[in-house]
Design an enzyme around this catalytic site. Structure first.
Site, PDB file in Angstrom:
ATOM      1  CB  SER A  90      29.403  -7.594  -7.154  1.00  0.00           C
ATOM      2  OG  SER A  90      29.947  -8.887  -7.222  1.00  0.00           O
ATOM      3  CB  THR A 192      23.885 -11.253  -6.780  1.00  0.00           C
ATOM      4  OG1 THR A 192      23.536  -9.883  -6.865  1.00  0.00           O
ATOM      5  CG2 THR A 192      23.127 -11.927  -5.666  1.00  0.00           C
ATOM      6  CB  THR A 210      24.093  -8.441  -4.001  1.00  0.00           C
ATOM      7  OG1 THR A 210      24.693  -7.746  -5.082  1.00  0.00           O
ATOM      8  CG2 THR A 210      22.817  -7.721  -3.622  1.00  0.00           C
ATOM      9  NE  ARG A 220      19.155  -1.130  -7.759  1.00  0.00           N
ATOM     10  CZ  ARG A 220      19.598  -2.377  -7.870  1.00  0.00           C
ATOM     11  NH1 ARG A 220      20.385  -2.873  -6.941  1.00  0.00           N
ATOM     12  NH2 ARG A 220      19.276  -3.123  -8.900  1.00  0.00           N
ATOM     13  CB  VAL A 221      16.333  -1.862  -2.287  1.00  0.00           C
ATOM     14  CG1 VAL A 221      16.156  -3.341  -1.991  1.00  0.00           C
ATOM     15  CG2 VAL A 221      16.751  -1.106  -1.027  1.00  0.00           C
ATOM     16  N   GLY A 222      17.734  -3.594  -4.814  1.00  0.00           N
ATOM     17  CA  GLY A 222      17.484  -4.447  -5.977  1.00  0.00           C
ATOM     18  C   GLY A 222      16.603  -5.632  -5.638  1.00  0.00           C
ATOM     19  CB  THR A 243      22.952 -12.937 -10.532  1.00  0.00           C
ATOM     20  OG1 THR A 243      23.939 -11.909 -10.489  1.00  0.00           O
ATOM     21  CG2 THR A 243      23.177 -13.772 -11.763  1.00  0.00           C
ATOM     22  N   GLY A 244      21.918 -10.246 -11.723  1.00  0.00           N
ATOM     23  CA  GLY A 244      21.759  -9.339 -12.860  1.00  0.00           C
ATOM     24  C   GLY A 244      20.987  -8.095 -12.477  1.00  0.00           C
ATOM     25  N   GLY A 246      18.545  -6.097 -11.113  1.00  0.00           N
ATOM     26  CA  GLY A 246      17.496  -6.438 -10.162  1.00  0.00           C
ATOM     27  C   GLY A 246      16.128  -5.877 -10.510  1.00  0.00           C
TER      28      GLY A 246
HETATM   29  N1  ASP Z   1      20.823  -8.409  -8.668  1.00  0.00           N
HETATM   30  C1  ASP Z   1      21.677  -7.452  -8.041  1.00  0.00           C
HETATM   31  C2  ASP Z   1      20.952  -6.161  -7.891  1.00  0.00           C
HETATM   32  O1  ASP Z   1      20.231  -5.768  -8.785  1.00  0.00           O
HETATM   33  C3  ASP Z   1      22.962  -7.194  -8.719  1.00  0.00           C
HETATM   34  C4  ASP Z   1      23.645  -8.308  -9.436  1.00  0.00           C
HETATM   35  O2  ASP Z   1      23.327  -9.473  -9.295  1.00  0.00           O
HETATM   36  O3  ASP Z   1      24.549  -8.026 -10.220  1.00  0.00           O
HETATM   37  O4  ASP Z   1      21.161  -5.497  -6.909  1.00  0.00           O
END
Ligand code: ASP
Length: 333
Positions: A90, A192, A210, A220-222, A243-244, A246
């Protein structure tokens, strides 16, 4: 004494204090002009925290800090460890691709003076965090995207690499059979890499890097390269990194929110909890099906972390101890 000066003095006098010391701080209430007295338990510096179980990364950062290096160098060094780790699917090299098979990286960095740099949709270059730092320090811009970011990476001497490893290619080919986009909660032991550090001077910097969510739409951009969402630092107050999923972090400007909540007096832990609640308590929130986690640090070296679901964790290196700590969470499994 104005607020800025006051906070600076408190900071200088607390740098390097042992964990568990109590600081009596006094600030002025902006309305009543009366002093607010608060007792606070403070942590010791230097200190580094990161999202997920990334002890090699926090160790690299701590090594910089221990030698008297600054927080900015530390977070860059720490993030580079995970970017180069092909096993982490990731971040950086070996990251899972978008639905078309392209590995695209997002990263950002922020220093003690509020300067920041970021890269979005960067391809073929492992160390996105170094490109982001160079954007911050050596260009008149804050953000570079796509081909321009890649071109700039070569100009600063980074090499072109194929980021799609055999393992990630295989995983993508398997995904293509059904081709369903469904972010999976905590699929690995990390996502991330977000990192926050306080150096021996008491100054704070942060970084995050990430490859974004696996099998996202092309382009796509997070949250991770967006200052205020994926990361925010205010050297007077503290820092936060996310994180998670986005999209959910962006909708609540999560990291900025956490720092602002700390400015209003919340501890890092309380601020992370409140920011997660804002996501969960939205009307029609689908929070049962996605994860978001925050970690935060304040100027006194106190830390916090919180997530929607179980199994989010924070790695913390402080007082010579490098440990992974399970985060508290809202949703019971
Ligand atoms: N936050 C990141 C994103 O949405 C991904 C992640 O942290 O798992 O791109």
């Amino acid at each position: 004494m104005n607020r800025r000066k006051f906070l600076k003095n408190v900071t200088l006098s607390t740098a390097g204090l042992a964990a568990g010391s109590t600081l009596m701080s006094c600030a002025e209430d902006s309305k009543t002009k009366k002093p607010i007295i608060a007792a606070k338990t403070i942590g010791s510096f230097p200190l580094v925290i990161a999202t997920w179980d990334v002890k090699n990364a926090t160790e690299a950062a701590y090594n910089v800090l221990e030698k008297g290096g600054n927080a900015l160098d530390a977070v860059e060094a720490g993030c580079r460890i995970e970017e180069a780790n092909e096993k982490g699917q990731s971040v950086g090299k070996g990251g899972l691709p978008d639905r078309d098979g392209n590995v695209t990286l997002d990263a950002c960095i922020m220093d003690k003076n509020g300067n920041c740099g970021s890269v979005v949709y960067l391809q073929n270059v492992t160390h996105a965090i170094t490109v982001a730092r160079n954007v911050m320090e050596n260009t008149p811009h804050v953000m570079l995207a796509g081909k321009g970011a890649e071109q700039y990476a070569y100009e600063i001497g980074l090499k072109k690499e194929n980021l799609l490893t055999e393992a990630s290619k295989k995983a993508w080919e398997k995904w293509k059979i059904e081709a369903k986009y469904k972010p999976i909660i905590n699929i690995e032991n990390h996502d991330t890499i977000g990192m926050l550090a306080i150096d021996q001077n008491g100054d704070i910097s942060g970084a995050c890097t990430t490859s974004g969510l696996a099998y996202k739409m092309a382009g796509r951009v997070g949250d991770s390269p967006i200052i205020g969402s994926g990361l925010f630092i205010d050297n007077e107050i503290g820092g936060c990194v996310a994180t998670g999923l986005g999209e959910e972090v962006v909708k609540t400007v999560g990291s900025f929110l956490v720092v602002e909540l700390m400015r209003q007096g919340k501890t890092p832990q309380e601020a992370c909890e409140e920011a997660i609640k804002r996501i969960v308590e939205k009307p029609n929130s689908d929070f049962k099906n996605f994860q978001v986690g925050y970690i935060a640090i304040d100027k006194q070296g106190e830390t916090g972390s919180f997530a929607i679901h179980q199994w989010f964790s924070m790695t913390k290196y402080q007082d010579g101890k490098n440990e992974n700590i399970q985060s508290q969470f809202i949703v019971k499994a």
